[in-house]
Design an enzyme around this catalytic site. Structure first.
Site, short mmCIF file in Angstrom:
data_model
loop_
_atom_site.label_atom_id
_atom_site.label_comp_id
_atom_site.label_asym_id
_atom_site.label_seq_id
_atom_site.Cartn_x
_atom_site.Cartn_y
_atom_site.Cartn_z
N HIS A 182 0.85 -1.05 -0.05
CA HIS A 182 -0.01 0.08 0.05
C HIS A 182 0.84 1.36 -0.15
O HIS A 182 0.82 2.27 -0.73
CB HIS A 182 -0.96 -0.08 1.17
N GLU A 183 1.94 1.06 0.77
CA GLU A 183 2.66 2.56 1.08
C GLU A 183 3.51 2.79 -0.40
O GLU A 183 3.51 3.59 -0.76
CB GLU A 183 3.62 2.32 2.28
N HIS A 186 1.46 3.92 -2.98
CA HIS A 186 1.43 5.66 -3.14
C HIS A 186 2.40 6.27 -3.94
O HIS A 186 2.35 7.09 -4.53
CB HIS A 186 1.30 6.01 -1.84
N TYR A 197 -5.19 14.34 -3.11
CA TYR A 197 -5.58 13.47 -1.82
C TYR A 197 -6.51 14.01 -1.14
O TYR A 197 -6.27 14.40 0.11
CB TYR A 197 -4.42 13.54 -1.16
N GLU A 206 -6.45 6.14 -2.04
CA GLU A 206 -6.20 5.30 -1.02
C GLU A 206 -6.59 4.06 -1.78
O GLU A 206 -5.93 3.02 -1.47
CB GLU A 206 -7.06 5.61 0.06
N ASP A 279 -10.50 13.64 7.50
CA ASP A 279 -9.79 12.62 6.73
C ASP A 279 -9.67 13.23 5.41
O ASP A 279 -9.85 12.21 4.36
CB ASP A 279 -10.41 11.15 6.82
N HIS A 284 -9.89 7.70 3.41
CA HIS A 284 -10.01 6.12 3.98
C HIS A 284 -11.30 5.70 4.49
O HIS A 284 -11.28 4.53 4.57
CB HIS A 284 -9.02 6.51 5.41
#
Ligand SMILES: [Zn+2]
Length: 363
Positions: A182-183, A186, A197, A206, A279, A284
């Site tokens: 996931h990271e 990005h 974002y 996301e 958020d 998310h």
């Protein structure tokens, strides 16, 4: 001062795995020590974002616009260039270099896990989609483990990954392949034209990170669609937390249900789209909707999700050319990609339309 964890600056976000609403719930409901931890974490991440903004002003190149990222031909792809650092529980990044590409194991379990996982994510993008590292040009994969003490988060800061150890109570680790994928995804998104974002484009950012995180794990385990659990961050929650993972792509809204953390807030259908300023506009939260569409598409097709479905999502990301894309724009883009790969009127395109329709998006 507002205390958002991640992505407060929508153009140059710090993208963390743990969303700010989870931290804010902990700050409210946790015992004094937990509440203090959550407040500190929210503040620290805000500082991190400021540092990142300064780096950008100091001349760090911004994410490239779409179409300028060179995608190396497959035959040029060789090996990742991994550089794993030990943060030694301090805040400074990247910390002490402990394992470079080709080095043997360090004996530091977190560092060795980060090294192996970065290799598996590199291999997904290189071997399945022909991409040479996160930027398409072989950039080094820089990661820091043991970031800060008892740090309950992990993030991509625009140039590297960083992983806390967790406090052992709420989180036990962040070194899990879907989280690492996931990271790193990005980074891929940032270098593929970016998706701003906030609001729907942020939730797509996301979601796409979750998709490639989950595909990294499924491919490493050799799991077909119906064998995979479709969880993001399985096993990272602490022993006292009632939950399986951070998010579920198969059943958004069911990943955890806990006295302290509350209920997983993800919807799976547009009827339950959450309109919020929290958020970054629920990035998310509403990511559950495109996550579920991807899951459904894969479930209808069966087989290996990182093959045709992953290729469709990857191609759509490369051709999107719209940093403010809505869910509907993205759905259209995935349909264009599916048509290019499988032909108009193919079984795959019919199943893709059905998947989007089931989550309330008509294409
Ligand atoms: Zn993220």
């Amino acid at each position: 001062m507002s205390l958002f964890c991640c992505g407060h600056g929508a153009h140059h976000p710090i993208t963390c795995i743990v969303p700010p609403y989870m931290l804010r719930v902990l700050a409210l409901r946790g015992d004094p020590r937990t509440a203090e931890m959550a407040r500190t974490l929210l503040k620290q991440t805000e500082r991190l974002r400021d540092e990142r903004a300064e780096l950008m002003e100091a001349g760090l190149p911004p994410a490239q616009p779409l179409g300028t990222t060179a995608v190396a031909p497959v035959q040029d792809l060789c090996c990742p260039d991994r550089r794993i650092h030990d943060g030694q529980h301090k805040a400074a990044l990247p910390g002490k270099l402990v394992r470079s590409e080709g080095d043997g194991p360090t004996g530091i379990p977190d560092a060795d896990t980060a090294y192996e996982a970065a290799g598996q994510v590199f291999s997904l993008f290189a071997e399945e989609y022909g991409r040479n590292s996160l930027d398409g040009q072989g950039m080094p994969l820089v990661a820091t483990v043991h970031h800060r003490r008892d740090y309950n988060n992990s993030f991509w800061n625009g140039t590297q990954m960083a992983y806390g150890t967790g406090d052992g109570k709420i989180f036990r680790t962040f070194l899990e392949l879907s989280v690492i994928g996931h990271e790193m995804a990005h980074g891929v998104i940032q270098h593929s034209g970016g998706l701003i974002y906030e609001n729907q484009s942020g939730a797509l950012n996301e979601s796409i990170a979750d998709v490639f995180g989950s595909l990294s794990l499924q491919r490493a385990l050799g799991q077909e669609v119906h064998q995979a659990d479709w969880l993001v961050g399985r096993g990272i929650l602490g022993p006292g937390i009632n939950g399986a993972a951070l998010r579920s792509m198969k059943a958004p809204g069911t990943a955890y249900s806990d006295d302290l953390l509350g209920q997983d807030p993800q919807p799976w259908h547009m009827d339950h789209f959450v309109t919020t300023t929290d958020d970054n506009g629920g990035v998310h939260i509403n990511s559950g909707i495109p996550n579920h569409a991807f899951y459904l598409f894969c479930a209808y097709l069966g087989g290996r999700a990182w093959e045709l479905p992953g290729r469709v999502w990857y191609r759509a990301l490369q051709t999107l050319n719209n940093p403010m894309a809505s869910f509907a724009d993205w759905a259209d883009q995935t349909m264009d990609a599916a048509i290019e790969l499988t032909g108009r009127g193919s079984y795959e395109t019919i199943m893709l339309r059905r998947a989007w329709k089931l989550v309330g998006i008509a294409i």
